[in-house]
Design a protein around this motif. Structure first.
Motif, PDB file in Angstrom:
ATOM      1  N   VAL A 170      -0.037 -13.266   7.896  1.00 19.45           N
ATOM      2  CA  VAL A 170       0.403 -12.587   9.116  1.00 19.45           C
ATOM      3  C   VAL A 170       0.356 -11.076   8.931  1.00 19.45           C
ATOM      4  CG1 VAL A 170       2.302 -12.270  10.755  1.00 19.45           C
ATOM      5  CG2 VAL A 170       1.939 -14.514   9.685  1.00 19.45           C
ATOM      6  N   CYS A 171      -0.178 -10.394   9.950  1.00 20.65           N
ATOM      7  CA  CYS A 171      -0.113  -8.936  10.012  1.00 20.65           C
ATOM      8  C   CYS A 171       0.699  -8.564  11.246  1.00 20.65           C
ATOM      9  CB  CYS A 171      -1.508  -8.334  10.090  1.00 20.65           C
ATOM     10  SG  CYS A 171      -1.513  -6.544  10.307  1.00 20.65           S
ATOM     11  N   SER A 172       1.914  -8.087  11.024  1.00 19.97           N
ATOM     12  CA  SER A 172       2.816  -7.750  12.129  1.00 19.97           C
ATOM     13  C   SER A 172       3.900  -6.823  11.603  1.00 19.97           C
ATOM     14  CB  SER A 172       3.449  -9.019  12.707  1.00 19.97           C
ATOM     15  OG  SER A 172       4.525  -8.717  13.566  1.00 19.97           O
ATOM     16  N   GLU A 173       4.217  -5.793  12.372  1.00 17.43           N
ATOM     17  CA  GLU A 173       5.259  -4.860  11.955  1.00 17.43           C
ATOM     18  C   GLU A 173       6.609  -5.549  11.832  1.00 17.43           C
ATOM     19  OE1 GLU A 173       5.385  -1.553  14.589  1.00 17.43           O
ATOM     20  OE2 GLU A 173       3.430  -0.755  13.978  1.00 17.43           O
ATOM     21  N   SER A 174       6.849  -6.544  12.678  1.00 18.23           N
ATOM     22  CA  SER A 174       8.159  -7.200  12.672  1.00 18.23           C
ATOM     23  C   SER A 174       8.266  -8.325  11.656  1.00 18.23           C
ATOM     24  CB  SER A 174       8.457  -7.784  14.068  1.00 18.23           C
ATOM     25  OG  SER A 174       7.576  -8.859  14.364  1.00 18.23           O
ATOM     26  N   PHE A 175       7.138  -8.794  11.133  1.00 19.46           N
ATOM     27  CA  PHE A 175       7.180  -9.996  10.298  1.00 19.46           C
ATOM     28  C   PHE A 175       7.924  -9.825   8.975  1.00 19.46           C
ATOM     29  CE2 PHE A 175       5.208 -13.056   7.264  1.00 19.46           C
ATOM     30  CZ  PHE A 175       5.748 -14.207   7.822  1.00 19.46           C
ATOM     31  N   PRO A 176       7.752  -8.717   8.242  1.00 20.51           N
ATOM     32  CA  PRO A 176       8.468  -8.610   6.957  1.00 20.51           C
ATOM     33  C   PRO A 176       9.977  -8.814   7.070  1.00 20.51           C
ATOM     34  CG  PRO A 176       6.782  -6.924   7.084  1.00 20.51           C
ATOM     35  CD  PRO A 176       6.839  -7.575   8.449  1.00 20.51           C
ATOM     36  N   SER A 177      10.578  -8.331   8.159  1.00 22.37           N
ATOM     37  CA  SER A 177      12.021  -8.488   8.322  1.00 22.37           C
ATOM     38  C   SER A 177      12.409  -9.919   8.682  1.00 22.37           C
ATOM     39  CB  SER A 177      12.534  -7.537   9.406  1.00 22.37           C
ATOM     40  OG  SER A 177      11.980  -7.872  10.674  1.00 22.37           O
ATOM     41  N   ARG A 178      11.440 -10.724   9.100  1.00 24.33           N
ATOM     42  CA  ARG A 178      11.709 -12.122   9.488  1.00 24.33           C
ATOM     43  C   ARG A 178      11.129 -13.118   8.505  1.00 24.33           C
ATOM     44  NH1 ARG A 178       8.526 -12.268  14.775  1.00 24.33           N
ATOM     45  NH2 ARG A 178       9.385 -14.363  14.967  1.00 24.33           N
ATOM     46  N   GLN A 179      10.480 -12.630   7.463  1.00 27.33           N
ATOM     47  CA  GLN A 179       9.712 -13.514   6.592  1.00 27.33           C
ATOM     48  C   GLN A 179      10.569 -14.569   5.908  1.00 27.33           C
ATOM     49  OE1 GLN A 179       7.201 -11.444   3.831  1.00 27.33           O
ATOM     50  NE2 GLN A 179       5.977 -13.257   3.353  1.00 27.33           N
ATOM     51  N   LYS A 180      11.844 -14.266   5.699  1.00 27.81           N
ATOM     52  CA  LYS A 180      12.723 -15.243   5.061  1.00 27.81           C
ATOM     53  C   LYS A 180      12.838 -16.522   5.880  1.00 27.81           C
ATOM     54  CE  LYS A 180      17.080 -13.443   7.028  1.00 27.81           C
ATOM     55  NZ  LYS A 180      16.407 -12.577   8.016  1.00 27.81           N
ATOM     56  N   ASP A 181      12.616 -16.416   7.196  1.00 31.27           N
ATOM     57  CA  ASP A 181      12.659 -17.600   8.064  1.00 31.27           C
ATOM     58  C   ASP A 181      11.342 -18.360   8.066  1.00 31.27           C
ATOM     59  OD1 ASP A 181      15.288 -16.958   8.919  1.00 31.27           O
ATOM     60  OD2 ASP A 181      14.476 -15.532  10.384  1.00 31.27           O
ATOM     61  N   PHE A 182      10.302 -17.754   7.464  1.00 28.09           N
ATOM     62  CA  PHE A 182       8.973 -18.375   7.434  1.00 28.09           C
ATOM     63  C   PHE A 182       8.415 -18.263   6.006  1.00 28.09           C
ATOM     64  CE2 PHE A 182       9.685 -16.672  11.681  1.00 28.09           C
ATOM     65  CZ  PHE A 182       9.421 -17.772  12.494  1.00 28.09           C
ATOM     66  N   PRO A 183       9.038 -18.949   5.059  1.00 29.35           N
ATOM     67  CA  PRO A 183       8.674 -18.774   3.647  1.00 29.35           C
ATOM     68  C   PRO A 183       7.258 -19.229   3.311  1.00 29.35           C
ATOM     69  CG  PRO A 183      10.152 -20.641   3.921  1.00 29.35           C
ATOM     70  CD  PRO A 183      10.116 -19.937   5.240  1.00 29.35           C
ATOM     71  N   ASN A 184       6.637 -20.020   4.170  1.00 27.81           N
ATOM     72  CA  ASN A 184       5.304 -20.532   3.880  1.00 27.81           C
ATOM     73  C   ASN A 184       4.182 -19.596   4.331  1.00 27.81           C
ATOM     74  OD1 ASN A 184       6.188 -23.081   2.775  1.00 27.81           O
ATOM     75  ND2 ASN A 184       6.690 -23.704   4.867  1.00 27.81           N
ATOM     76  N   PHE A 185       4.539 -18.502   4.989  1.00 26.76           N
ATOM     77  CA  PHE A 185       3.537 -17.572   5.514  1.00 26.76           C
ATOM     78  C   PHE A 185       3.592 -16.254   4.746  1.00 26.76           C
ATOM     79  CE2 PHE A 185       4.772 -19.615   9.843  1.00 26.76           C
ATOM     80  CZ  PHE A 185       4.221 -20.828   9.438  1.00 26.76           C
ATOM     81  N   ALA A 186       2.422 -15.702   4.427  1.00 29.49           N
ATOM     82  CA  ALA A 186       2.341 -14.452   3.672  1.00 29.49           C
ATOM     83  C   ALA A 186       2.152 -13.264   4.613  1.00 29.49           C
ATOM     84  CB  ALA A 186       1.187 -14.518   2.684  1.00 29.49           C
ATOM     85  N   SER A 187       2.783 -12.152   4.270  1.00 36.53           N
ATOM     86  CA  SER A 187       2.638 -10.912   5.035  1.00 36.53           C
ATOM     87  C   SER A 187       1.582 -10.035   4.371  1.00 36.53           C
ATOM     88  CB  SER A 187       3.978 -10.169   5.090  1.00 36.53           C
ATOM     89  OG  SER A 187       3.849  -8.959   5.797  1.00 36.53           O
ATOM     90  N   ILE A 188       0.560  -9.627   5.135  1.00 37.12           N
ATOM     91  CA  ILE A 188      -0.498  -8.789   4.581  1.00 37.12           C
ATOM     92  C   ILE A 188      -0.838  -7.673   5.570  1.00 37.12           C
ATOM     93  CG2 ILE A 188      -1.483 -10.647   3.194  1.00 37.12           C
ATOM     94  CD1 ILE A 188      -3.652 -10.987   5.284  1.00 37.12           C
ATOM     95  N   ASP A 189      -1.575  -6.664   5.093  1.00 37.48           N
ATOM     96  CA  ASP A 189      -1.968  -5.590   5.997  1.00 37.48           C
ATOM     97  C   ASP A 189      -3.261  -5.967   6.712  1.00 37.48           C
ATOM     98  OD1 ASP A 189      -4.163  -4.974   4.311  1.00 37.48           O
ATOM     99  OD2 ASP A 189      -2.988  -3.501   3.209  1.00 37.48           O
ATOM    100  N   LEU A 190      -3.628  -5.171   7.710  1.00 37.23           N
ATOM    101  CA  LEU A 190      -4.756  -5.515   8.570  1.00 37.23           C
ATOM    102  C   LEU A 190      -6.078  -5.550   7.811  1.00 37.23           C
ATOM    103  CD1 LEU A 190      -5.741  -6.155  11.429  1.00 37.23           C
ATOM    104  CD2 LEU A 190      -5.982  -3.691  11.819  1.00 37.23           C
ATOM    105  N   SER A 191      -6.298  -4.592   6.924  1.00 42.41           N
ATOM    106  CA  SER A 191      -7.576  -4.557   6.202  1.00 42.41           C
ATOM    107  C   SER A 191      -7.748  -5.791   5.323  1.00 42.41           C
ATOM    108  CB  SER A 191      -7.676  -3.279   5.361  1.00 42.41           C
ATOM    109  OG  SER A 191      -6.629  -3.219   4.414  1.00 42.41           O
ATOM    110  N   GLU A 192      -6.667  -6.214   4.678  1.00 42.53           N
ATOM    111  CA  GLU A 192      -6.725  -7.415   3.840  1.00 42.53           C
ATOM    112  C   GLU A 192      -6.948  -8.649   4.701  1.00 42.53           C
ATOM    113  OE1 GLU A 192      -4.020  -9.696   0.401  1.00 42.53           O
ATOM    114  OE2 GLU A 192      -3.234  -7.932   1.456  1.00 42.53           O
ATOM    115  N   LEU A 193      -6.284  -8.704   5.847  1.00 44.90           N
ATOM    116  CA  LEU A 193      -6.446  -9.837   6.751  1.00 44.90           C
ATOM    117  C   LEU A 193      -7.898  -9.955   7.216  1.00 44.90           C
ATOM    118  CD1 LEU A 193      -4.103 -10.974   9.587  1.00 44.90           C
ATOM    119  CD2 LEU A 193      -6.503 -10.519  10.130  1.00 44.90           C
ATOM    120  N   ILE A 194      -8.491  -8.834   7.582  1.00 49.42           N
ATOM    121  CA  ILE A 194      -9.867  -8.843   8.099  1.00 49.42           C
ATOM    122  C   ILE A 194     -10.855  -9.335   7.045  1.00 49.42           C
ATOM    123  CG2 ILE A 194     -11.757  -7.313   8.807  1.00 49.42           C
ATOM    124  CD1 ILE A 194      -9.618  -5.727  10.402  1.00 49.42           C
TER     125      ILE A 194
END
Length: 311
Positions: free
Chosen positions: A168-192
């Motif tokens: 996931v690439c989202s400004e709000s996701f890191p603060s919510r990531q604890k509720d979605f432990p199976n999803f990784a937070s990455i930046d846009l360039s890495e996602l692309i």
């Protein structure tokens, strides 16, 4: 008695809710901008879906207008600055069409991976092109989700259940990531560069520029695909057509366009491209939910002074 205009096709359930709450309601669809401008001063409220464009000219002409309700989530068709300037409340129905839009996203992905539209067309013609279509499986692929609102979260859940690795690439996701432990937070360039599937679930950038254009397309995997059921223009349409024609990416599927209705578009006839006419939220179930929800919210505003889901 407040008077409401419904200017887009909407379930009759909305009319029933308004009438039950002693609110007068008119339904007039397919109005031209000038026709809407001429009559909007008769109404205290306006209910739209995505077809009606509530422009500054129309909002400013609504001398009695107090509220605009969007039966759905996106408010790109409403001039929010004009609404604020004219003291008009804008409210939407977030969550009402979440599942419908997520399911359509998954449908587009499956159709793209298995070439279902082309296979169906050929079979109808009696061609029996069994050797022509060799699809891809979802299991083990990496999905990059841009934006993580209600729809993004729901689609992520569906994808994970199918064995897809979710990033996931989202400004709000890191603060919510604890509720979605199976999803990784990455930046846009890495996602692309790392994603097999890129799916948009975000708002349009404030500068109006595309998030993905040719420079980003060239960094994507050759077998990657793009899905957009969020907002038109998030992918540069001219660059996307060129990328599909030159085999820079495998394919794409879009439900939204830079200009709608898309009766003429540069993407038409591009290879490995599935297009649908902004129908991701158009299910029987979702339309009942958003019709009832927006009518209840507007009724509560006029009868109780409550403001819900304002944007």
């Amino acid at each position: 008695m407040p008077k409401i205009l419904i200017s887009d096709a909407l379930s009759n359930l909305a009319n029933e809710v308004f009438e039950r709450n002693n609110i007068e309601v008119d339904t007039q669809t397919d109005l031209t901008p000038s026709e809407l401008k001429d009559i909007i001063n008769q109404y205290d409220g306006l209910v739209v879906r995505s077809a009606t464009k509530a422009t500054d000219e129309i909002i400013s002409a609504g001398s009695k207008l107090k509220i605009i309700g969007r039966a759905g989530a996106g408010v790109d068709n409403i001039d929010l600055d004009s609404a604020k300037k004219n003291n008009v409340i804008v409210m939407n129905t977030p969550g009402g069409n979440t599942n419908a839009t997520a399911e359509h996203t998954l449908s587009l992905l499956l159709s793209l991976y298995r070439s279902i539209p082309d296979a169906s067309c050929g079979t109808h013609q009696g061609l029996w092109e069994k050797k022509k279509f060799k699809g891809l499986e979802l299991k083990g692929k990496t999905l990059g989700i841009i934006g993580f609102g209600n729809v993004g979260a729901r689609f992520a859940e569906m994808a994970f259940a199918l064995g897809i690795n979710v990033t996931v690439c989202s400004e709000s996701f890191p603060s919510r990531q604890k509720d979605f432990p199976n999803f990784a937070s990455i930046d846009l360039s890495e996602l692309i560069s790392n994603s097999d599937i890129i799916s948009f679930h975000c708002k349009a950038p404030k500068d109006g520029k595309a998030i993905i254009s040719m420079s980003q397309l060239k960094l994507m995997k050759k077998k990657s695909v793009i899905i957009n059921t969020a907002r038109g223009g998030l992918v540069d349409e001219i660059d996307l057509k060129k990328a599909l024609e030159e085999g820079i990416i495998r394919g794409a599927a879009l439900d939204v366009f830079s200009n709608e209705p898309a009766k003429s578009n540069v993407l038409f006839d591009a290879p490995n491209l599935i297009l649908t006419p902004h129908i991701a939220a158009s299910t029987v179930e979702a339309q009942l939910v958003v019709a009832e929800q927006i009518a209840e919210q507007i009724s509560d505003y006029f009868n109780k002074g409550e403001v819900k889901n304002s944007v």
